[in-house]
Design an enzyme around this catalytic site. Sequence first.
Site, PDB file in Angstrom:
ATOM      1  N   PRO A   2       0.811  -1.209   0.000  1.00 55.47           N
ATOM      2  CA  PRO A   2       0.000   0.000   0.000  1.00 55.47           C
ATOM      3  C   PRO A   2       0.844   1.258   0.000  1.00 55.47           C
ATOM      4  O   PRO A   2       1.644   1.478   0.901  1.00 55.47           O
ATOM      5  CB  PRO A   2      -0.790  -0.104   1.305  1.00 55.47           C
ATOM      6  CG  PRO A   2      -0.179  -1.241   2.063  1.00 55.47           C
ATOM      7  CD  PRO A   2       1.038  -1.666   1.365  1.00 55.47           C
ATOM      8  N   GLU A   3       0.647   2.057  -0.999  1.00 48.13           N
ATOM      9  CA  GLU A   3       1.243   3.386  -1.054  1.00 48.13           C
ATOM     10  C   GLU A   3       0.081   4.373  -0.968  1.00 48.13           C
ATOM     11  O   GLU A   3      -1.050   3.978  -0.713  1.00 48.13           O
ATOM     12  CB  GLU A   3       2.046   3.553  -2.349  1.00 48.13           C
ATOM     13  CG  GLU A   3       3.095   2.461  -2.529  1.00 48.13           C
ATOM     14  CD  GLU A   3       3.891   2.587  -3.816  1.00 48.13           C
ATOM     15  OE1 GLU A   3       4.050   3.714  -4.313  1.00 48.13           O
ATOM     16  OE2 GLU A   3       4.353   1.554  -4.321  1.00 48.13           O
ATOM     17  N   LYS A  57       1.182   7.405   4.329  1.00 53.25           N
ATOM     18  CA  LYS A  57       0.686   6.032   4.257  1.00 53.25           C
ATOM     19  C   LYS A  57       0.025   5.596   5.552  1.00 53.25           C
ATOM     20  O   LYS A  57      -0.290   4.423   5.717  1.00 53.25           O
ATOM     21  CB  LYS A  57       1.845   5.073   3.923  1.00 53.25           C
ATOM     22  CG  LYS A  57       2.506   5.335   2.574  1.00 53.25           C
ATOM     23  CD  LYS A  57       3.699   4.431   2.356  1.00 53.25           C
ATOM     24  CE  LYS A  57       4.515   4.906   1.166  1.00 53.25           C
ATOM     25  NZ  LYS A  57       5.797   4.174   1.037  1.00 53.25           N
ATOM     26  N   ARG A 264      16.549  -0.475  -3.934  1.00 53.08           N
ATOM     27  CA  ARG A 264      15.235  -0.949  -4.331  1.00 53.08           C
ATOM     28  C   ARG A 264      15.191  -1.253  -5.812  1.00 53.08           C
ATOM     29  O   ARG A 264      15.835  -0.597  -6.623  1.00 53.08           O
ATOM     30  CB  ARG A 264      14.168   0.121  -4.022  1.00 53.08           C
ATOM     31  CG  ARG A 264      14.142   0.558  -2.569  1.00 53.08           C
ATOM     32  CD  ARG A 264      13.735  -0.582  -1.651  1.00 53.08           C
ATOM     33  NE  ARG A 264      12.427  -1.085  -1.973  1.00 53.08           N
ATOM     34  CZ  ARG A 264      11.297  -0.516  -1.584  1.00 53.08           C
ATOM     35  NH1 ARG A 264      11.314   0.558  -0.843  1.00 53.08           N
ATOM     36  NH2 ARG A 264      10.159  -1.038  -1.943  1.00 53.08           N
TER      37      ARG A 264
END
Length: 289
Positions: A2-3, A57, A264
């Site tokens: 979830p962003e 978030k 990342r």
Amino acid sequence: MPELPEVETVVRGLQRVLPGRRIVEVRLGKTDFIEDPAALGQHLPGRQIASVRRTGKFIVLDLVGMNRDAQQFTLLIHLGMTGQIVTCAAAAPIAPHTHVFFALDDGREMRYTDIRRFGQMRILTVETRDAELGKLGLDPLEATEDEFVAKFLGRRARLKALLLDQRVLRGMGNIYTDESLFRARIHPKRLGANLSSDELHKLHRAVREVLTEAIRLRGSSISDYVDADGQRGEFQLRHRVYQREGKKCLRCGAAIQRAIVAGRSSYFCPKCQREPRAQSSRRAKRKRA
DNA sequence: CTTACGGCCTGGGTGC
DNA sequence: TGCACCCAGGCCGTAA
């Protein structure tokens, strides 16, 4: 998972059903992701959910006591990578990895499910709530161009790292960072300090466009994400680079590449997003000269 | 101030 | 079928 767009979608779903409801009971499964598990049962039952909102978030639930002088508390929830919150009938089947049950006064429940338990849950007072949320950077959808630009001036970190840093912007994650950089045609390895004002302008606009469109499509469902009603999002169908390694760039046809940037996985088009050569910021240049 | 890395935890996919 | 390995949307702490 979830962003910002996913959390926003979850929050909108919760806003339809939670405000005004009273929590009557809290039941817990595994609690290693909860700061103070005992505090949940101690402070929540009997309190009413006054509001549900999103900051970055984080899901922020403000709770008020039934008598006027009772202390207010905030329940702060972060979904981590695999967290889900749904509301359902109390008798509904229990999904695996469901670890928190909030029984509500209308006979329904709010449940927190999290396979990897990278999420977090904390009970805060109004003061500690504001201190915590105050550590976060700009809301990418509310920031003016000047505010946005100021966050990148003089920063010697890579754009990828800066966009993921919640103290710079609150709410961006790996997907929307890559999608925004592609739309702005900026390589993730570029340094903040080296962007032109035109590039910063494009980046600001790209971030807003990507997030706005993703919210409209109710987020990206790659694996686990569902909203508060258990529905998947559709923005994953619009990803232009994320998880498209080897596929053709939708703009120029070149093969999308994947590389580790700032630790990342990062996806980009090597033609549309030019990799910087031997980068140096102004300060480093001055040193050398 | 910055990067790099390991760690938290579980599951899905791939290749042998 | 099993098993080792890599990967995953987040974030924190540590070391350099």
